[in-house]
Scaffold this motif. Structure first.
Motif, PDB file in Angstrom:
ATOM      1  N   ARG A 252       0.841  -1.210   0.000  1.00  0.00           N
ATOM      2  CA  ARG A 252       0.000   0.000   0.000  1.00  0.00           C
ATOM      3  C   ARG A 252       0.873   1.257   0.000  1.00  0.00           C
ATOM      4  O   ARG A 252       0.570   2.240  -0.684  1.00  0.00           O
ATOM      5  N   ALA A 253       1.967   1.206   0.751  1.00  0.00           N
ATOM      6  CA  ALA A 253       2.869   2.361   0.817  1.00  0.00           C
ATOM      7  C   ALA A 253       3.499   2.618  -0.552  1.00  0.00           C
ATOM      8  O   ALA A 253       3.611   3.772  -0.987  1.00  0.00           O
ATOM      9  N   LEU A 254       3.871   1.532  -1.226  1.00  0.00           N
ATOM     10  CA  LEU A 254       4.467   1.672  -2.565  1.00  0.00           C
ATOM     11  C   LEU A 254       3.446   2.267  -3.536  1.00  0.00           C
ATOM     12  O   LEU A 254       3.767   3.140  -4.352  1.00  0.00           O
ATOM     13  N   LYS A 255       2.217   1.783  -3.411  1.00  0.00           N
ATOM     14  CA  LYS A 255       1.147   2.276  -4.279  1.00  0.00           C
ATOM     15  C   LYS A 255       0.941   3.781  -4.060  1.00  0.00           C
ATOM     16  O   LYS A 255       0.812   4.543  -5.013  1.00  0.00           O
TER      17      LYS A 255
ATOM     18  N   GLN B 293       6.840  -2.653 -11.879  1.00  0.00           N
ATOM     19  CA  GLN B 293       6.933  -2.400 -13.310  1.00  0.00           C
ATOM     20  C   GLN B 293       6.474  -0.965 -13.618  1.00  0.00           C
ATOM     21  O   GLN B 293       7.115  -0.251 -14.387  1.00  0.00           O
ATOM     22  N   LEU B 294       5.391  -0.578 -12.976  1.00  0.00           N
ATOM     23  CA  LEU B 294       4.881   0.785 -13.161  1.00  0.00           C
ATOM     24  C   LEU B 294       5.900   1.811 -12.672  1.00  0.00           C
ATOM     25  O   LEU B 294       6.131   2.837 -13.314  1.00  0.00           O
ATOM     26  N   GLU B 295       6.521   1.473 -11.534  1.00  0.00           N
ATOM     27  CA  GLU B 295       7.509   2.385 -10.959  1.00  0.00           C
ATOM     28  C   GLU B 295       8.687   2.575 -11.910  1.00  0.00           C
ATOM     29  O   GLU B 295       9.155   3.692 -12.139  1.00  0.00           O
ATOM     30  N   GLY B 296       9.094   1.431 -12.537  1.00  0.00           N
ATOM     31  CA  GLY B 296      10.205   1.490 -13.501  1.00  0.00           C
ATOM     32  C   GLY B 296       9.843   2.321 -14.706  1.00  0.00           C
ATOM     33  O   GLY B 296      10.632   3.148 -15.194  1.00  0.00           O
ATOM     34  N   THR B 297       8.638   2.138 -15.237  1.00  0.00           N
ATOM     35  CA  THR B 297       8.167   2.876 -16.404  1.00  0.00           C
ATOM     36  C   THR B 297       8.135   4.366 -16.078  1.00  0.00           C
ATOM     37  O   THR B 297       8.538   5.210 -16.874  1.00  0.00           O
TER      38      THR B 297
END
Lengths: 261, 300
Positions: A252-255, B293-297
């Motif tokens: 959740r924190a990452l999101k 993956q989203l974070e990388g993009t």
């Protein structure tokens, strides 16, 4: 036609490691002990304890039915403690403990409730009746089921934790009432096995009780299963459930971080 | 104190409390053993029948059948199961276990159909002065026999009455029925007196063939009375143990199916919870992969 997209982990960019940490050695040992304990408890219930001559084999359900209630009580007590400490420290860890306690307690309470109904069918000739003990147990289960539903319906994390803490503290009253009711209400059909001698005179309606000493191995099988289902099983499950919730918190924190960036 | 240490301390306290409950369960075991009110039964190891051992009687350990003795009055009780629906065969086998002749015809033979099977009682008198009473309960292809053997001629009988044995008149009527059933048509009932009217218990003095006999009557249910007839001044209370044994004879119910159902449900619920934990963990792992993956993009 719906298409699914697979994710190739080899192409993933390097990022912070949030995958669940390896299981602590203590938890591995505890899990193994619990599994071995449940197997030992089953042997004690099915192989070691003698057959109760009046009730027959169905009485062996008691070796899981009653300890499961103690396990549920243990887990709900953890919820109360989690709630109290959360209100005092505002540390979300205590809220996680409270949540884990409710889930594990609810599973054990459902085991207690359903095995009790199955035992009652041949002994009381009915699956269910609105006896004070049974009604109190049903109220307890519904109270804790409502905890999960109400909690899921609250968006604000701080508000949710505060509400859950207060609810969890008061909800323990239902478990205490369920535990105590055959000892304070005389008009109950539910037998009291432990401390039966003191209650025998007061409660003349109880049906389906059994003497711990009348059949070989009953006391030992019950005592060991109370330790296993009443302590080992809830502790192990609560620990696993806390780890799962911690993992979910990190996701959740990452999101949130991604949404904010 | 850190949160982890606090948590460990609390868990330790709760563990100790639960352990105390376990110890309490063991403690109860010892306490109840000393209770003088605990009934003791002979329970057959495989055939599910149970025979109450009356106080003052000894249980002669026997894995084939129940054998209870009271040497003070020279009586014994045998409880056994015979794989037959024929009461004659069942009684013959029980007489054989008591080492009594099996070719003697019964003095009294009564049979009654019940909702769950059949009920038969037979009285035998032997040349050596001993008497035997066999109570046979039939259930399907099985017969359960309680055989009472007396050295001094005591004959216990369960008499079906139309009315409740509640006063001296009804007790006298029940006794007359019992005497007729026993073939004592020339018996004289000299007196009937209440032993304990509250419990519907009566004593009677008889004259049979010029000899003094005594009878003891107890109401068993609305339609039955237990009658004991014995030579001499009074019936020995120990003889009445046979009625306790007959009334409390029972089979351990065969309800293993409910046990299996209970175990399946208990472990099924637990397995369901564990499966949801595994599924939730897998979903979290998938979420993590997608987010990374989203974070990388996003970073690119």
């Amino acid at each position: 036609m719906a298409a699914t997209k697979s994710i190739d982990t080899a192409e993933l960019p390097p990022g912070p490691v949030i995958t669940q940490a390896p299981m602590p050695r203590a938890l591995v040992v505890l899990t193994i002990l619990t599994i071995a304990g449940v197997i030992l408890g089953l042997y004690m219930a099915l192989g070691y304890a003698g057959t109760e001559i009046e009730q027959g084999d169905v009485q062996r359900i008691f070796y899981i039915h009653m300890p499961a209630f103690f396990g549920a009580f243990f887990a709900f007590a953890a919820t109360t403690i989690g709630g109290l400490f959360y209100l005092r420290t505002r540390n979300p860890r205590w809220d996680t403990l409270a949540l884990a306690g409710v889930e594990v307690g609810l599973v054990l309470a459902l085991i207690n409730l359903t095995t009790g109904a199955i035992w009652a069918r041949p002994i009381w000739n009915t699956w269910w009746n609105w006896d004070p003990r049974l009604t109190a147990e049903a109220v307890m289960v519904l109270t804790y089921a409502a905890y999960l539903m109400l909690r899921a319906g609250m968006e604000n994390p701080e508000q949710r934790r505060r509400f859950a803490a207060v609810y969890g503290i008061f909800a323990i009253a239902t478990a205490i009432i369920t535990l105590m009711i055959p000892r304070i209400v005389e008009a109950t059909i539910h037998p009291v096995v432990i401390a039966q001698a003191e209650n025998a005179a007061a409660n003349t309606m109880a049906e389906g009780g059994f003497e711990l000493a009348a059949t070989a191995g009953v006391g030992a099988a019950l005592g060991i299963n109370i330790i296993i289902w009443g302590m080992l099983v809830p502790i192990t499950l609560i620990w696993h459930r806390i780890r799962l919730e911690n993992h979910a918190d990190r996701i959740r924190a990452l999101k949130m971080r991604l949404m904010e960036s | 104190m850190s949160t982890t240490k606090r948590l460990t301390l609390i868990l330790f306290i709760l563990l100790s409390l639960m352990a105390a409950v376990g110890v309490l369960a063991h403690g109860e075991e010892g306490d109840v053993t000393d209770d003088a009110n605990v009934l003791t039964f002979y329970s057959h190891p495989t055939e599910r029948y149970n025979v109450l051992i009356p106080r003052g009687w000894s249980n002669v350990v026997n894995s084939n059948h129940a054998l209870l003795r009271n040497d003070a009055i020279g009586a014994q009780i045998i409880g056994t199961r015979v794989a037959t629906s024929n009461p004659d065969e069942a009684v013959a086998q029980a007489l054989g276990l008591a080492e009594l002749p099996q070719d003697v015809p019964p003095v009294v033979s009564e049979a009654q159909g019940l909702t769950f099977g059949s009920w038969t009682q037979r009285l035998y008198s032997f040349d050596d002065g001993r008497t035997a009473t066999a109570f046979v309960q039939g259930s399907g292809e099985q017969s359960y026999v309680i055989l009472y053997v007396s050295a001094d001629g005591v004959q216990p009988l369960i008499v079906r009455t139309e009315e409740t044995v509640a006063d001296e008149a009804s007790a006298r009527a029940a006794l007359e029925t019992a005497l007729a059933a026993l073939g004592y048509n020339d018996a004289t009932i000299d007196s009937v007196s209440a032993d304990s009217e509250a419990n519907s218990s009566f004593n009677a003095a008889l004259t049979l063939d010029g000899e003094v006999y005594n009878a003891s009557l107890h109401r068993d249910s609305l339609t039955t009375a237990d009658v004991l007839i014995a030579p001499g001044e009074a019936v020995d209370a120990a003889h009445e143990a046979v009625f306790t044994v007959v009334r409390d004879f029972f089979l351990t119910p065969d309800n293993g199916g409910y046990l299996i159902l209970g175990l399946v449900v208990a472990f099924g619920l637990m397995a369901l919870f564990l499966v949801t934990m595994v599924v939730r963990r897998r979903n979290l792992e998938r979420d993590e992969l997608a987010l990374r993956q989203l974070e990388g993009t996003h970073d690119r």
